[in-house]
Design an enzyme around this catalytic site. Structure first.
Site, PDB file in Angstrom:
ATOM      1  N   ASP A   1      11.395 -41.700  35.182  1.00 54.60           N
ATOM      2  CA  ASP A   1      10.637 -42.938  35.365  1.00 54.60           C
ATOM      3  C   ASP A   1      10.000 -43.364  34.039  1.00 54.60           C
ATOM      4  O   ASP A   1       9.367 -44.420  33.953  1.00 54.60           O
ATOM      5  CB  ASP A   1       9.622 -42.837  36.507  1.00 54.60           C
ATOM      6  N   SER A   2      10.206 -42.551  32.993  1.00 52.79           N
ATOM      7  CA  SER A   2       9.832 -42.982  31.633  1.00 52.79           C
ATOM      8  C   SER A   2      10.551 -44.275  31.280  1.00 52.79           C
ATOM      9  O   SER A   2      10.164 -44.962  30.332  1.00 52.79           O
ATOM     10  CB  SER A   2      10.164 -41.899  30.606  1.00 52.79           C
TER      11      SER A   2
ATOM     12  N   GLU B   1       6.979 -34.924  40.842  1.00 44.33           N
ATOM     13  CA  GLU B   1       5.806 -34.458  40.096  1.00 44.33           C
ATOM     14  C   GLU B   1       4.796 -33.788  41.032  1.00 44.33           C
ATOM     15  O   GLU B   1       4.568 -34.261  42.148  1.00 44.33           O
ATOM     16  CB  GLU B   1       5.114 -35.641  39.396  1.00 44.33           C
TER      17      GLU B   1
ATOM     18  N   ASP C   1      14.625 -39.114  38.888  1.00 44.43           N
ATOM     19  CA  ASP C   1      13.177 -38.973  39.048  1.00 44.43           C
ATOM     20  C   ASP C   1      12.739 -39.717  40.301  1.00 44.43           C
ATOM     21  O   ASP C   1      13.168 -40.849  40.541  1.00 44.43           O
ATOM     22  CB  ASP C   1      12.486 -39.605  37.826  1.00 44.43           C
TER      23      ASP C   1
ATOM     24  N   GLU D   1       5.000 -29.985  31.230  1.00 46.28           N
ATOM     25  CA  GLU D   1       4.667 -31.009  30.238  1.00 46.28           C
ATOM     26  C   GLU D   1       3.274 -30.773  29.673  1.00 46.28           C
ATOM     27  O   GLU D   1       2.296 -30.639  30.424  1.00 46.28           O
ATOM     28  CB  GLU D   1       4.768 -32.412  30.883  1.00 46.28           C
TER      29      GLU D   1
ATOM     30  N   LYS E   1      13.773 -35.070  40.944  1.00 44.04           N
ATOM     31  CA  LYS E   1      12.580 -34.448  40.354  1.00 44.04           C
ATOM     32  C   LYS E   1      11.325 -35.067  40.973  1.00 44.04           C
ATOM     33  O   LYS E   1      11.250 -36.288  41.104  1.00 44.04           O
ATOM     34  CB  LYS E   1      12.555 -34.648  38.842  1.00 44.04           C
TER      35      LYS E   1
END
Ligand code: KIV
Length: 285
Positions: free
Chosen positions: A45-46, A116, A84, A184, A114
């Protein structure tokens, strides 16, 4: 070259082979990244920041990730492809989470997703996703979807209490069935300790060399992002400069009529031109 699976990513850790991961968001960059031999491609999602120009990742939608994953999927022949799960795509309910995961896999072609964090609801949903046969990558430490909670790019696990929590969460994600965990912005000593405690690989970003693999945002690595560049980024190319130089040169060539050359143009057969050139002689011309 055989297609890499989530299981192969775990095997790489067992063999002690560092795992090479990068993001990609479209067909040509994914084809290049795959050809260069990375093991795992994340459609992160970057993309909200490096492709869409937002300040953070929160605006990215499921539709957008599916759209980008489908482009990347068409390019990838070797790396395992991870989608993501964007902000609020897995936080609301089990039903919504599973429907969104289904879209990533069916419509996008993702081979893993993925998520978070490790909130109890998230962990329960990871179990369900893994139970449905979809590999899950976890993400701990600094989690960008919580930017309004932590602030921007904050180191996590700086004291013993936070370190203990991170280790416990990593073990919980492993137990829930994750095949790998992104760490991270975690101090390298703690990232090393967590890596040694897990059977599954840790994939570091800003978390030092003792992780089992590394991931970077492609645009940071190749110098194609104008925003803030964190200290952990190693810029190995300057795509912005290369592209700007090419575009400037193109402008100069066009303005000086040195582009296109005759060999870059299509031409008429001589006898046809003889006939067509008569048109220039018409009185109205
Ligand atoms: O969105 C993303 O690109 C990520 C990586 C930086 C791990 O989450």
């Amino acid at each position: 070259m055989a297609k890499i699976t989530a299981n192969d990513i775990i095997k790489l850790k067992r063999e002690g082979t560092p795992i090479v991961c990068l993001t990609a968001y479209d067909f040509p960059t994914a084809a290049t990244v795959d050809e260069a031999g990375v093991d795992l491609i994340l459609v992160g999602d970057s993309l909200g920041m490096v492709v869409q120009g937002h300040d953070n990742t929160l605006n990215v939608t499921v539709d957008e990730i599916v759209y980008h994953v489908s482009m990347v999927w068409r390019a990838v022949t070797r790396a395992t492809l991870v989608a993501d799960m964007p902000f609020m795509s897995f936080q609301e309910s089990d039903e919504k989470t599973m429907a969104n995961v289904g879209r990533m896999v069916r419509e996008g072609g993702a081979e893993a997703v993925k998520l978070e964090g490790a909130q109890p609801e998230t962990v329960a949903r990871i179990r369900k996703i893994v139970g449905a046969g979809v590999p899950v990558m976890g993400h701990l430490g600094y989690t960008p979807q919580s930017v309004h909670y932590f602030g921007r790019r904050v180191v996590r696990g700086k004291d013993a209490a936070e370190g203990r929590v991170l280790l416990e969460r990593a073990l919980t994600l492993q137990e829930a069935g994750c095949f790998s965990i992104v760490l991270e912005m975690v101090p390298w000593q703690l990232a090393g300790l967590i890596s040694r405690a897990l059977r599954i690989p840790t994939i570091g970003i800003g978390s030092g060399a003792e992780c089992d693999g590394q991931i970077l945002v492609l645009h940071d690595l190749v110098g194609f992002y104008r925003g803030y560049s964190p200290k952990f980024v190693r810029k190995l190319a300057d795509v912005t400069a290369a592209m700007r130089d090419a575009v400037k040169e193109y402008g100069e060539l066009v303005r000086s009529r040195r582009y296109p050359a005759e060999e870059e143009s299509v031409s008429l057969a001589e006898e046809v031109w003889a006939e067509v050139s008569e048109l220039e002689k018409r009185p109205e011309n």
